[in-house]
Design an enzyme around this catalytic site. Structure first.
Site, PDB file in Angstrom:
ATOM      1  CB  CYS A 131     -32.853 -20.749 -26.145  1.00  0.00           C
ATOM      2  SG  CYS A 131     -32.272 -20.943 -24.455  1.00  0.00           S
ATOM      3  CB  ILE A 480       1.960   5.262   7.968  1.00  0.00           C
ATOM      4  CG1 ILE A 480       0.712   4.558   8.510  1.00  0.00           C
ATOM      5  CG2 ILE A 480       1.801   6.777   8.008  1.00  0.00           C
ATOM      6  CD1 ILE A 480       0.384   4.892   9.944  1.00  0.00           C
ATOM      7  CB  THR A 497       6.048  -2.873  10.454  1.00  0.00           C
ATOM      8  OG1 THR A 497       6.269  -4.285  10.383  1.00  0.00           O
ATOM      9  CG2 THR A 497       6.950  -2.252  11.506  1.00  0.00           C
ATOM     10  CD  GLU A 499       8.087  -4.069   6.530  1.00  0.00           C
ATOM     11  OE1 GLU A 499       7.714  -3.631   7.639  1.00  0.00           O
ATOM     12  OE2 GLU A 499       8.649  -3.363   5.690  1.00  0.00           O
TER      13      GLU A 499
END
Lengths: 516, 128
Positions: A131, A480, A497, A499
């Site tokens: 439609c 940072i 950190t 990581e």
């Protein structure tokens, strides 16, 4: 005792006594609430503040062939289209999809431009149905061409609000405006004694169906707003923190640009300044007393936005008289204050509403039901897996150095321990600076030997009691790769950190996988 | 008077300003300064009876002196007089009038731009 019908008859006869909330404060102070209730029929209130939780339902009309809009954009701002085929809701706080415009032109700006009569680009995409075969449409619209443009604001006119300050040593960009470091400034966002819900703190006259002044035309209260809360601490009957809210509705086609304004809180996002005035019928002495409240009697809490948590620390209590004086005292220092809502416009709105009522062009309504004035508390959103705090991280023993250490020895420490960041501490372990392996490489290349010459002294830190997400945001914000973890005495306890954080995110995702 | 002083790289080593202060007894207030080895510019307020002579001297020594008439301007049509800028101004150049209109005193403004960046409606224009 008066009734709203009697007051309306007086308005029609041109006999009603209408005063603004500021004028009422003086009248009550001079003559007392009993006399004021006899004298005054209506008190007008006003506010002109940034109210993110605003927006409008728009109906675009059907194209030929027709389209069932699934993604809809006005001047690059996405609307919510999960409604019927050509209806959408535009939210004031929605940023632009174009990153160049981003926060500078959002939903609020589209709303303002529509009301100003500007032509707006409409782009809509669809998946196509039997439609509604059309999959894409691009055209220009104006407010006149829309079938309906109904402003429906889920949360307006907060009854009191927090006052913002920043304890950290960085500038913060918040919905309360720019907050300078170290308690450098204070922002507040309530019209105080002019503010609608503060003048009727238990909603004795305000409710579903109350006719209000909304952005230059008449609007209606359609119930309590989202986050409406009632069971809060009160002084002089008025909540000392954010409490009641309103859901408002009005016809955008009749609104006037001078009573609403698109804005962007810097580095926060788009928002809409909404102008609202609410008339309060003075039915009895009790209501007269409530509307007689003064800035001095409206207490509010100064809150530290430096702590990005749900419960932010309260620094002190103050009131609107102090705030409006331009400065307040915090920790023995004089700190300048900034209003975020426009007090000038709030007065203009209260005066305009007064004028309309006096001219017989604005009649009062009896609400179908009054807003709830008790039993509403805010439930927080509980996160099933609560945030991990910095102190809960598995932290390796921290390797530190001292300002007098030789660069060569620092280099050896970095290599031997396979690390990239090394905090510099004094003999008590208190943080003095930080150096990265890059800093050391740079120093060696330039023939520098003293650590004092190469260390970064202004260190971005992580506190033990902060959630890891807050630290992740800081790493991202300052670009940072690691920050020392310190305790309340600034003693180095560890290092976190980028990581570490990505490892944590990885673990979380693993766990998520198992639970399915 | 308020002026932008432009320094070419060749003259940044010379103590021209201090010489001008000694010679002409002017009051020299540095509002903003950006000096690099490649030259630079400084916004300063200079006043005193021998203001003109001191400027002539500075120009002779190689400083380009551009007096400024306006530092900052409020766009009255866009400004909603919220006042978000007031507490951010380091020199108190922005004030709230009795009728809650926000006013910026161009004489006090040092053009730091803090208010322009923080204005929710982008109503404050800084002249560079």
């Amino acid at each position: 005792m008066k009734t709203i019908n009697e007051i309306n008859q007086k308005i029609k006869d041109g006999d009603a006594v209408v005063v603004t909330a500021s004028e009422m404060t003086e009248i009550v102070a001079e003559s007392g609430p009993k006399e004021a209730a006899r004298e005054v029929d209506v008190v007008t209130t006003g506010t002109f503040g940034a109210m993110c939780s605003s927006g409008a339902f728009l109906n675009f009309g059907h194209s030929d062939p027709p389209i069932k809009m699934a993604r809809t954009y006005l001047n690059g701002v996405e609307l919510y289209s999960g409604l019927a085929a050509v209806d959408a809701y535009i939210g004031a706080a929605q940023p632009n999809k174009d990153p160049e415009l981003g926060l500078d032109y959002g939903g609020a700006h589209v709303i303002e431009d529509l009301i100003k009569g500007k032509e707006i680009e409409l782009v809509a995409e669809a998946y196509g149905t039997d439609c509604y075969p059309l999959k894409h449409v691009e055209t220009l619209i104006t407010l006149d061409k829309l079938n309906q443009a109904i402003m429906v604001n889920p949360r307006n006119c907060y009854q009191n609000y927090a006052v913002a300050v920043n304890s950290t040593d960085e500038t913060l960009y918040t919905y309360m405006g720019t907050l300078l470091p170290n308690y450098g400034n204070v922002t507040y966002s309530s019209a105080g004694e002019l503010s609608p819900l503060i003048n009727d703190p238990y909603f004795q006259t305000i409710g579903f169906g109350t006719r209000v002044f909304l952005c230059g035309t008449e609007g209606y209260i359609v119930g309590e707003g989202t986050q409406h809360s009632t069971d809060v601490e009160r002084k002089h009957g008025v909540p000392t923190t954010s409490a009641g809210t309103l859901m408002l509705k009005g016809d955008m086609k009749k609104m006037k640009p001078e009573f609403l304004k698109a804005a962007t809180m810097p580095k926060y996002g788009p928002t809409l300044y909404v102008g609202v005035g609410i008339p309060i019928p003075i039915l009895n002495e009790d209501i007269a007393a409530s509307t007689g409240i003064s800035d001095e009697d409206i207490t509010c809490k100064v809150v530290d936005y430096g702590v990005p948590r749900r419960e932010r620390p309260v620094v002190k209590e103050t009131n609107y008289k102090e705030l409006k004086s331009g400065k307040i005292e915090i920790n023995g220092m004089e700190v300048p204050t900034s209003p975020l809502s426009s007090l000038k416009k709030a007065i203009i709105i209260a005066e305009e509403l007064k004028r309309l009522i006096e001219k017989g062009e604005f009649l009062l309504t009896s609400p179908i039901y009054r807003l709830p004035s008790k039993g509403y508390t805010l439930r927080p959103l509980e996160i099933r897996k609560p945030s991990i705090l910095v102190r809960e991280l598995e932290s390796k023993p921290v390797i530190v150095t001292h300002p007098d250490e030789n660069i060569k020895d620092v280099a050896r420490k970095l290599v031997e321990n396979n690390i990239n960041h090394i905090p510099v501490v004094d003999e008590k372990g208190v943080l003095q600076g930080i150096v990265t392996s890059w800093d050391i490489a740079d120093a060696v290349a330039k023939g520098k030997t003293s650590l004092r010459d190469v260390m970064t002294r202004k260190v971005i830190i992580a506190r033990e009691d902060e959630p890891v997400e807050v630290v992740a945001r800081r790493i991202d914000k300052y670009d940072i790769s690691g920050l020392p973890i310190v305790d309340s005495n600034n003693k180095v306890k560890g290092i976190i950190t980028a990581e570490d954080i990505s490892r944590l995110v990885g673990k979380k995702m693993d766990r998520g996988g198992e639970s399915i | 008077m308020k002026a932008w002083l432009r320094f070419l790289p060749s003259i940044i080593g010379k103590a021209i300003i201090s010489e001008a202060i000694k010679k002409y007894d002017i009051e020299f207030n540095i509002l903003r300064a950006h000096i690099t080895p490649r030259g630079g510019k400084m916004l300063a307020e200079i006043s005193g009876p021998e203001e003109r002579e001191s400027i002539k001297f500075m120009e002779e020594q190689g400083i380009e002196v551009n007096p400024i008439i306006k530092v900052v301007k409020k766009d009255k049509d866009k400004c909603i007089d919220c006042g978000a800028c007031i507490s951010l101004c380091p020199v108190k150049a922005i004030t709230m009038e009795k009728d809650w209109t926000v006013e910026i005193d161009d004489q006090i403004c040092i053009g730091c731009g803090f208010c322009t960046k923080s204005c929710p409606t982008k109503s404050i224009i800084l002249f560079e």
